[in-house]
Enzyme design. Structure first.
Site, PDB file in Angstrom:
ATOM      1  N   GLU A  16       1.721  -4.934  11.158  1.00 48.38           N
ATOM      2  CA  GLU A  16       0.863  -3.886  11.023  1.00 48.38           C
ATOM      3  C   GLU A  16       1.576  -2.898  12.309  1.00 48.38           C
ATOM      4  O   GLU A  16       1.636  -3.429  13.248  1.00 48.38           O
ATOM      5  CB  GLU A  16      -0.671  -4.054  11.320  1.00 48.38           C
ATOM      6  CG  GLU A  16      -1.200  -4.777  10.375  1.00 48.38           C
ATOM      7  CD  GLU A  16      -1.805  -4.020   9.059  1.00 48.38           C
ATOM      8  OE1 GLU A  16      -1.438  -2.918   9.201  1.00 48.38           O
ATOM      9  OE2 GLU A  16      -2.066  -4.810   8.095  1.00 48.38           O
ATOM     10  N   HIS A  64       3.391  -3.282   6.975  1.00 45.68           N
ATOM     11  CA  HIS A  64       2.355  -2.331   6.482  1.00 45.68           C
ATOM     12  C   HIS A  64       2.177  -1.322   8.144  1.00 45.68           C
ATOM     13  O   HIS A  64       2.844  -1.569   9.043  1.00 45.68           O
ATOM     14  CB  HIS A  64       1.104  -3.080   6.588  1.00 45.68           C
ATOM     15  CG  HIS A  64       1.210  -3.890   5.406  1.00 45.68           C
ATOM     16  ND1 HIS A  64       0.188  -3.618   4.279  1.00 45.68           N
ATOM     17  CD2 HIS A  64       1.613  -5.199   4.985  1.00 45.68           C
ATOM     18  CE1 HIS A  64       0.389  -4.452   3.392  1.00 45.68           C
ATOM     19  NE2 HIS A  64       1.218  -5.510   3.749  1.00 45.68           N
ATOM     20  N   GLU A 100       1.734   3.708   3.154  1.00 40.05           N
ATOM     21  CA  GLU A 100       2.307   3.122   4.491  1.00 40.05           C
ATOM     22  C   GLU A 100       3.716   3.497   4.338  1.00 40.05           C
ATOM     23  O   GLU A 100       4.493   2.554   4.094  1.00 40.05           O
ATOM     24  CB  GLU A 100       1.669   1.772   4.438  1.00 40.05           C
ATOM     25  CG  GLU A 100      -0.036   1.652   4.489  1.00 40.05           C
ATOM     26  CD  GLU A 100      -0.299   0.254   4.562  1.00 40.05           C
ATOM     27  OE1 GLU A 100       0.341  -0.702   4.582  1.00 40.05           O
ATOM     28  OE2 GLU A 100      -1.511   0.047   4.546  1.00 40.05           O
ATOM     29  N   HIS A 105       0.730  -1.291   0.015  1.00 41.58           N
ATOM     30  CA  HIS A 105       0.047   0.005  -0.005  1.00 41.58           C
ATOM     31  C   HIS A 105       0.870   1.377  -0.245  1.00 41.58           C
ATOM     32  O   HIS A 105       1.816   1.371   0.834  1.00 41.58           O
ATOM     33  CB  HIS A 105      -0.951  -0.055   1.155  1.00 41.58           C
ATOM     34  CG  HIS A 105      -1.886  -1.203   1.190  1.00 41.58           C
ATOM     35  ND1 HIS A 105      -1.947  -2.032   2.318  1.00 41.58           N
ATOM     36  CD2 HIS A 105      -2.692  -1.532   0.229  1.00 41.58           C
ATOM     37  CE1 HIS A 105      -3.059  -3.001   2.035  1.00 41.58           C
ATOM     38  NE2 HIS A 105      -3.232  -2.839   0.867  1.00 41.58           N
TER      39      HIS A 105
END
Length: 327
Positions: A209, A146, A56, A53
């Site tokens: 994450e 991420h 990010e 993404h």
């Protein structure tokens, strides 16, 4: 020595596409893809990826600094390493993606999407991964980094892809050392990059994450110090740092909330944080012919997003699980 992130953001090719220093050989494969091999030999082959993404940015900056340290000889390399900056076009635009979410496309699922730069890149990354791990006898690892869109009650967490074999003890030791707050175990196959490397390349894989998405240049990378130290130790063959946080919590996905109707309603506020605890009997979502109420004494919500397209996941419901679930 070149700056991988600066080259990628500028859409430029390095003046030299391969080289070496006292410790390693390096090879620029194509935009955002760099392979490094230690001269003394290795026991592990590792993929470190970020930017699947494009907005990010903190993990991208973290990986770029690691690459600089390795290329400049400031840090030894003990593993065969592939560094992936996943979605360069979205990185340049400062957007999560330009057409479709690439992290739903792997395992050949890009064929289910309208052709775009992201479908082409997903296909290219699958080919690069296959070539990187082809005939590779060393232990295989993949950490896909991420940041999250929304706040989280447990801000640093890993998502383990569904697999029928036990999870790697070496990988779990690194995730512990990285001071993650939680691990989430998927209950079904999916289109993520880490699921692809687990299923198709036999790698010990995890999606990480690590906080919230912010623009390039405004990240406080000190927030990522623990995962940075763990990854540095892993690529340099050093002992992992000791865990300093509270005990790692383990969750498994109990249910995916699939949006089947435009009348789908998720009964949560827009600012509900990941890992918000929900009590038994709570009406979580409904749509024509279907509703879901919390079944266990406590369940937790992850990635709530009622605005997704029809047929996609609008959130995941988690239950806490014993650590033995991992083995």
């Amino acid at each position: 020595m070149f700056d991988l992130l600066a080259l990628t953001l500028a859409g430029q090719v390095p003046a030299e596409q391969q080289g070496e220093n006292a410790n390693l050989h390096w090879r620029w494969l194509t935009e955002g893809l760099l392979e490094m091999t230690p001269k003394p030999g290795y026991r592990q082959a590792v993929v470190l990826s970020a930017g699947i993404h494009g907005n990010e940015t903190a993990p991208i900056e973290l990986l770029n600094q690691l690459v600089k340290d390795l290329l400049n000889g400031d840090r030894p390399l003990a593993v065969r390493l592939l560094v992936v900056l996943g979605n360069p076009a979205a990185m340049r635009a400062g957007k999560r993606y330009l057409h479709s979410d690439m992290n739903r496309m792997f395992g050949g699922r890009y064929r289910d999407f309208d052709h775009s730069g992201e479908t082409a890149r997903a296909q290219q990354l699958e080919q690069v991964i296959a070539e990187f791990f082809a005939d590779e006898g060393a232990a295989r690892f993949h950490y896909d980094l991420h940041t999250a869109i929304r706040d989280s009650r447990l801000p640093r967490f890993g998502i383990l892809p569904f697999q029928t074999r036990p999870y790697s003890a070496e990988m779990l030791a690194l995730l512990d050392a990285a001071d993650l707050d939680a691990l989430v175990i998927h209950s079904a196959p999916g289109g993520t990059f880490s699921h692809f490397t687990s299923e198709h390349a036999g790698a010990a894989s995890c999606t990480l994450e690590l906080g919230k998405a912010r623009p390039f240049g405004v990240n406080d990378l000190q927030q990522f110090a623990a995962i940075n130290r763990a990854l540095q130790a892993a690529v340099s063959g050093e002992p992992l740092p000791l865990r300093s946080g509270s005990e790692l919590r383990i969750f498994r996905v109990e249910r995916s909330l699939i949006k089947r109707s435009e009348e789908f309603r998720l009964h949560l506020s827009d600012d509900t944080a990941n890992f918000t605890e929900l009590k038994q009997g709570t009406l979580l979502c409904d749509q024509p012919g279907e509703e879901y109420r919390v079944q266990h004494v406590s369940e937790w919500i992850l990635f709530p997003n009622p605005g997704v397209a029809l047929g996609l996941r609008a959130g995941m419901v988690l239950v806490e699980a014993p650590r033995s679930t991992l083995y």
